[in-house]
Write a protein that holds these residues in place. Structure first.
Motif, PDB file in Angstrom:
ATOM      1  N   ALA A  41       0.741  -1.213  -0.009  1.00 37.88           N
ATOM      2  CA  ALA A  41      -0.047   0.089   0.060  1.00 37.88           C
ATOM      3  C   ALA A  41       0.845   1.225  -0.344  1.00 37.88           C
ATOM      4  N   ALA A  42       0.272   2.477  -0.601  1.00 41.51           N
ATOM      5  CA  ALA A  42       1.074   3.714  -0.622  1.00 41.51           C
ATOM      6  C   ALA A  42       1.337   4.107   0.785  1.00 41.51           C
ATOM      7  N   PRO A  43       2.709   4.261   1.083  1.00 37.42           N
ATOM      8  CA  PRO A  43       3.157   4.946   2.441  1.00 37.42           C
ATOM      9  C   PRO A  43       2.262   6.283   2.822  1.00 37.42           C
ATOM     10  N   PRO A  44       2.190   6.383   3.997  1.00 40.96           N
ATOM     11  CA  PRO A  44       1.400   7.633   4.689  1.00 40.96           C
ATOM     12  C   PRO A  44       2.258   8.754   4.157  1.00 40.96           C
ATOM     13  N   ARG A  45       1.473   9.901   4.259  1.00 35.90           N
ATOM     14  CA  ARG A  45       2.181  11.197   4.055  1.00 35.90           C
ATOM     15  C   ARG A  45       3.191  11.671   5.264  1.00 35.90           C
ATOM     16  N   SER A  46       4.280  12.354   4.824  1.00 36.30           N
ATOM     17  CA  SER A  46       5.024  12.656   5.755  1.00 36.30           C
ATOM     18  C   SER A  46       4.890  14.113   6.192  1.00 36.30           C
ATOM     19  N   GLU A  47       4.159  14.519   7.310  1.00 38.00           N
ATOM     20  CA  GLU A  47       3.740  15.991   7.607  1.00 38.00           C
ATOM     21  C   GLU A  47       4.805  16.566   8.408  1.00 38.00           C
ATOM     22  N   PRO A  48       4.705  17.757   8.598  1.00 36.89           N
ATOM     23  CA  PRO A  48       5.529  18.626   9.566  1.00 36.89           C
ATOM     24  C   PRO A  48       5.292  17.873  10.898  1.00 36.89           C
ATOM     25  N   ALA A  49       6.631  18.167  11.704  1.00 36.84           N
ATOM     26  CA  ALA A  49       6.329  17.571  13.114  1.00 36.84           C
ATOM     27  C   ALA A  49       5.346  18.059  13.874  1.00 36.84           C
ATOM     28  N   ALA A  50       5.161  19.490  13.741  1.00 41.72           N
ATOM     29  CA  ALA A  50       4.133  20.033  14.569  1.00 41.72           C
ATOM     30  C   ALA A  50       2.585  19.613  14.271  1.00 41.72           C
ATOM     31  N   GLN A  51       2.441  19.074  13.178  1.00 38.79           N
ATOM     32  CA  GLN A  51       0.864  18.584  12.767  1.00 38.79           C
ATOM     33  C   GLN A  51       0.800  17.234  12.653  1.00 38.79           C
ATOM     34  N   ARG A  52       1.902  16.532  12.800  1.00 39.41           N
ATOM     35  CA  ARG A  52       1.855  14.858  12.477  1.00 39.41           C
ATOM     36  C   ARG A  52       1.200  14.182  13.536  1.00 39.41           C
ATOM     37  N   PRO A  53       0.064  13.542  13.439  1.00 41.01           N
ATOM     38  CA  PRO A  53      -0.615  12.891  14.693  1.00 41.01           C
ATOM     39  C   PRO A  53       0.349  11.756  15.344  1.00 41.01           C
ATOM     40  N   ALA A  54       0.116  11.580  16.528  1.00 46.98           N
ATOM     41  CA  ALA A  54       1.134  10.785  17.221  1.00 46.98           C
ATOM     42  C   ALA A  54       0.883   9.413  16.540  1.00 46.98           C
ATOM     43  N   VAL A  55       2.227   8.635  16.394  1.00 48.08           N
ATOM     44  CA  VAL A  55       1.754   7.217  16.012  1.00 48.08           C
ATOM     45  C   VAL A  55       2.475   6.305  17.127  1.00 48.08           C
TER      46      VAL A  55
ATOM     47  N   LEU B 158      13.594  15.279   5.952  1.00 48.93           N
ATOM     48  CA  LEU B 158      12.488  14.498   6.627  1.00 48.93           C
ATOM     49  C   LEU B 158      11.834  13.617   5.431  1.00 48.93           C
ATOM     50  N   GLU B 159      12.121  14.194   4.129  1.00 43.14           N
ATOM     51  CA  GLU B 159      11.448  13.473   3.038  1.00 43.14           C
ATOM     52  C   GLU B 159      12.391  12.081   3.031  1.00 43.14           C
ATOM     53  N   VAL B 160      13.526  12.374   3.069  1.00 45.04           N
ATOM     54  CA  VAL B 160      14.383  11.125   2.756  1.00 45.04           C
ATOM     55  C   VAL B 160      14.421  10.051   4.143  1.00 45.04           C
ATOM     56  N   PHE B 161      14.785  10.849   5.363  1.00 44.09           N
ATOM     57  CA  PHE B 161      14.874   9.801   6.546  1.00 44.09           C
ATOM     58  C   PHE B 161      13.550  10.004   7.314  1.00 44.09           C
ATOM     59  N   PRO B 162      13.067   8.813   7.772  1.00 40.88           N
ATOM     60  CA  PRO B 162      12.036   8.682   8.745  1.00 40.88           C
ATOM     61  C   PRO B 162      12.269   9.397  10.147  1.00 40.88           C
ATOM     62  N   ALA B 163      12.519  10.813  10.090  1.00 43.81           N
ATOM     63  CA  ALA B 163      12.823  11.314  11.362  1.00 43.81           C
ATOM     64  C   ALA B 163      11.727  12.320  11.874  1.00 43.81           C
ATOM     65  N   GLU B 164      11.732  12.825  13.233  1.00 46.42           N
ATOM     66  CA  GLU B 164      10.837  13.897  13.667  1.00 46.42           C
ATOM     67  C   GLU B 164      11.672  14.645  14.532  1.00 46.42           C
ATOM     68  N   ILE B 165      11.305  16.001  14.531  1.00 43.19           N
ATOM     69  CA  ILE B 165      11.750  16.966  15.258  1.00 43.19           C
ATOM     70  C   ILE B 165      11.286  17.180  16.527  1.00 43.19           C
ATOM     71  N   ARG B 166      11.797  16.840  17.404  1.00 45.74           N
ATOM     72  CA  ARG B 166      11.137  16.840  18.988  1.00 45.74           C
ATOM     73  C   ARG B 166      11.352  18.255  19.658  1.00 45.74           C
ATOM     74  N   ASP B 167      12.548  18.628  19.474  1.00 44.75           N
ATOM     75  CA  ASP B 167      12.870  20.187  20.174  1.00 44.75           C
ATOM     76  C   ASP B 167      13.833  20.762  19.290  1.00 44.75           C
TER      77      ASP B 167
END
Length: 608
Positions: free
Chosen positions: A391-405, A595-604
C-alpha cells in the motif's frame, strides 16, 4: 682478475650506453660538439640512475686523445685510467667523508692553480656534494664561478634542494630521472643473455619493479639471485631470494574481493604469512595492482604496457578491470594505503591485513546517496520484485502537525519503484468527483494520513470532467517530480491539498508554511507552462494558505493581568518562542528534504 659485480662490470662507458636519460646525454653531446662546455656541472637525481657515471663519461670525453669528443674512444690511457678511477688529473672526492672546509682546501683548492700532468682538463668530481658544510660551500663559491681554464667541477647529489642556491646558480644543473620498468627489464635481459643465464621475462619484470627506477639496485638484485640459483632462474627463485610478493597471490586477492569471498581472503592472508612475506610489502604491492587495474579501467589500450602487465598477466588484469568500478578502486587504494601504515606499528599485522580485505569486500556494496534519493540504487534481490505491491506509504507531515504514531506501528519504507519518476504516471489512477483518496502516485507526502487534521479530499470542479481533472493533476505531479525532484519533495509534496477546478489548479499550504509558499510562487510561471503543455490549453496555477489560528498569548504585552501572573506570562512567551523556532525549522527547505528522505521527527529546537 677478481670477480666484478654486475653493477660495476656493466657500468656505461659512453653516453649511448646510459639508459633512460636521453635529455641529459643529448645536451652534453651537443655541448661537446659545439665546444660550449661549462666550468661546473651538478648532476642530481635518485640513487642508481647514473649521476656519477655520467660525470665520469664527461671527464673521459673531455680528456680523450681524440677529444673533446661526444664519443670517447675508450682505448687511450686517459679513457682507461678514468674508467678505472686511477687517473691523476681526475680527482673524485666523497663529500660525506671530507665534509669540513679543511678537507676541501687540502683536496681541491690547494691544487687548482697546478696544470694537469697529462690530460687536457683537471676534473674534480664531488660525490654526495650536499653533505658539505656551509663553510665548505662558501669556500667553493669563488672557485666554481671563476675557475682556471683547465679546471672543470662536476658535482653529484641525491638531494638537490640542500645545495645552496649560490652554488646552483654558478653551475649547469642536470636532473636525472628514475628509469622506467621497461627500460630496466630490457637492460637486465641484455645482461643475462650476455652472461648465458636463462631467466623468464616475468622474473626480470619482478626485479625491475622492485628496483623502483634504480638501475644499480636492479643489477645488484640480479647478482644476488644469480648467486642463489646459478645459471637458471625461475620466478619462484626471485620471490624467495628477494622476499618479493608474487603477482599470482596479488591477483588471487583481487579475485577473492571481486567474488566477495571472505573465506578466500582469510586463506590468502595465511598464505602470505606462511611464505614469510612482509605484510607491509603485501599491502604496498596490492596498492600497485589496484593502480594498474584502475589505469586499465581508464585506458584499456595500456594493456600492452609492460609496466602495467606482464605478458602472462594481461588476460587476468583485463578481466579484473571489468569487475571493479573506478570508485571501488579509488576506495581500495585509500584503504590499502592506510592498512600499510597500520601494519607498521601493529602487534598482529596479519589481523590488519585480513580486516583490510574484508572492509574492501563490504565497501563494494556501498550505493551513492544520489542513487538512493533518486530511487535507482541497488536493492536486495528479495526486494527487487515484490509479489504484491504494498500500500502507498502515509504522507510525511511537519512534526508540529503530524499525529502521534504508536511505537508498534513502524513507518513503511519507501519502495525503490515508488521513487522512479518514469513509473509515476503508470501507477496513477484517475480521481473521481467526490473521491476521498488521493492517487498513490503522488508519493508518500501526498497520500492522506488517516485521521490527519489538515487533510482534505481533492476537489474537482464541475466545469471539468472527473477523469480529465484527475489525469491532469496526476500528470502534473509526475512531471514536476521527474523534472525537479528536490522542488517536488520539499515544496509540492508538503501541500495540504490540491484542487482542480475550471481550468485552475490550486495548491493549499498551512498557515505556518510561509517559506514553502514563497518558494512555490517563485516557480509558479514554470508550473503554469508545464500544466498548459499537459492540458493543451491555458491553466492557471495558484497557491493559498489555510487560515491560521492566533498563536497562544498573541496580542498581550506580557504584563501580569486578567488573572495571569507574571511568571505565567514569561512561561507563555518562552513557549511561543519555542513554537516559532520549531515552525521556522520545519519550513526550511533543507529540513524538509531530510524529513522526506529519512523517517525522522523534530522533537525539540534550541536557539544558538
Amino acid at each position: 682478475m677478481s670477480y666484478q659485480v654486475i653493477a660495476r662490470k656493466w657500468r656505461p662507458k659512453t653516453f649511448d650506453e646510459v639508459i633512460g636519460q636521453p635529455a641529459v646525454t643529448r645536451t652534453l653531446r651537443n655541448a661537446l660538439t659545439s665546444g660550449r662546455v661549462a666550468q661546473a656541472f651538478v648532476f642530481a637525481g635518485p640513487r642508481g640512475v647514473g649521476k656519477t657515471t655520467t660525470a665520469r663519461i664527461l671527464a673521459r670525453a673531455l680528456n680523450c686523445v681524440n677529444g673533446p669528443t661526444p664519443d670517447p674512444c675508450g682505448k687511450c690511457d686517459a679513457c682507461v685510467e678514468i674508467a678505472e678511477g686511477r687517473d691523476m688529473d681526475v680527482h673524485e672526492m666523497d663529500a660525506a667523508t671530507h665534509t669540513q672546509v679543511e678537507n676541501l682546501r687540502e683536496v681541491i683548492l690547494s691544487g687548482l692553480s697546478v696544470r694537469p700532468a697529462r690530460n687536457r682538463f683537471k676534473v674534480f668530481i664531488i660525490d654526495e656534494v650536499h653533505q658539505l658544510s656551509g663553510h665548505s660551500f662558501n669556500a667553493l663559491l669563488k672557485s666554481i664561478e671563476e675557475p682556471p681554464p683547465h679546471v672543470v667541477f662536476m658535482m653529484a647529489t641525491t638531494e638537490l634542494e640542500k645545495i645552496p642556491e649560490t652554488v646552483r646558480s654558478r653551475s649547469q644543473v642536470y636532473e636525472l630521472r628514475t628509469i622506467s620498468t621497461a627500460a630496466i627489464a630490457g637492460q637486465l635481459r641484455t645482461i643475462v643473455d650476455a652472461e648465458g643465464i636463462a631467466v623468464p621475462a616475468a622474473a626480470l619484470l619482478l626485479i625491475a619493479r622492485d628496483a623502483d627506477g634504480s638501475m644499480r639496485d636492479a643489477q645488484s638484485k640480479l647478482d644476488q639471485v644469480i648467486a642463489f640459483t646459478g645459471q637458471t632462474i625461475t620466478l619462484e627463485d626471485v620471490s624467495t631470494v628477494l622476499g618479493l610478493v608474487g603477482r599470482d597471490l596479488l591477483l588471487d586477492a583481487l579475485d577473492a574481493v571481486a567474488n566477495e569471498d571472505a573465506a578466500a581472503a582469510f586463506d590468502l592472508s595465511g598464505r602470505a604469512v606462511e611464505l614469510g612475506y612482509d605484510l607491509r610489502l603485501v599491502c604496498r604491492e596490492l596498492s600497485r595492482v589496484v593502480r594498474d587495474v584502475l589505469v586499465l579501467s581508464v585506458d584499456p589500450g595500456r594493456i600492452q604496457d609492460p609496466e602495467i602487465a606482464g605478458e602472462g598477466e594481461r588476460d587476468r588484469l583485463k578481466a579484473l578491470a571489468g569487475r571493479f568500478s573506478r570508485e571501488d578502486l579509488l576506495r581500495a587504494f585509500d584503504l590499502l594505503t592506510k592498512a600499510e601504515g597500520d601494519i607498521k606499528t601493529a602487534a598482529q599485522p596479519r589481523y590488519h591485513l585480513e580486516m583490510a580485505l574484508l572492509r574492501w569486500i563490504y565497501l563494494r556494496k556501498l550505493t551513492p546517496i544520489e542513487d538512493l534519493i533518486a530511487g535507482t540504487g541497488r536493492v536486495p534481490s528479495s526486494a527487487a520484485a515484490p509479489s504484491k505491491p504494498p500500500a502507498a506509504p502515509p504522507r510525511s507531515e511537519p512534526a508540529a502537525q503530524r499525529p502521534a504514531v504508536p511505537p508498534a506501528a513502524p513507518v513503511p519504507p519507501r519502495r525503490a519503484q515508488d521513487a522512479s519518476p518514469a513509473s509515476a504516471v503508470s501507477n496513477m489512477a484517475p480521481v473521481s468527483a467526490g473521491s476521498n483518496k488521493m492517487p498513490a502516485s503522488g508519493g508518500p507526502n501526498l497520500a492522506p494520513t488517516a485521521g490527519g487534521p489538515n487533510m482534505a479530499p481533492a476537489v474537482v470542479g464541475s466545469n471539468m470532467a472527473p477523469a480529465s481533472a484527475g489525469a491532469l493533476k496526476d500528470a502534473l505531479l509526475a512531471e514536476i517530480r521527474k523534472t525537479k525532484l528536490v522542488f517536488y519533495s520539499t515544496v509540492v509534496a508538503q501541500a495540504q491539498k490540491i484542487d482542480v477546478a475550471a481550468g485552475k489548479v490550486t495548491f493549499t499550504f498551512s498557515a505556518n508554511q510561509n517559506a514553502l509558499r514563497s518558494m512555490f510562487e517563485q516557480n509558479r510561471s514554470w508550473l503554469e507552462s508545464v500544466a498548459e503543455k499537459l492540458a493543451g490549453r491555458k491553466i492557471v496555477v495558484d497557491s493559498t494558505q489555510a487560515g491560521a489560528e492566533p498563536a497562544p498569548g498573541a496580542g498581550d504585552s506580557g504584563r501580569p493581568g486578567d488573572g495571569q501572573s507574571a511568571a505565567g506570562g514569561g512561561q507563555a512567551n518562552k513557549t511561543d518562542r519555542k513554537t516559532a523556532l520549531k515552525e521556522q525549522a520545519l519550513a526550511d527547505a533543507g529540513v524538509k528534504a531530510l524529513l522526506e528522505v529519512f523517517p525522522a521527527e523534530i522533537r525539540d529546537v534550541e536557539e544558538m
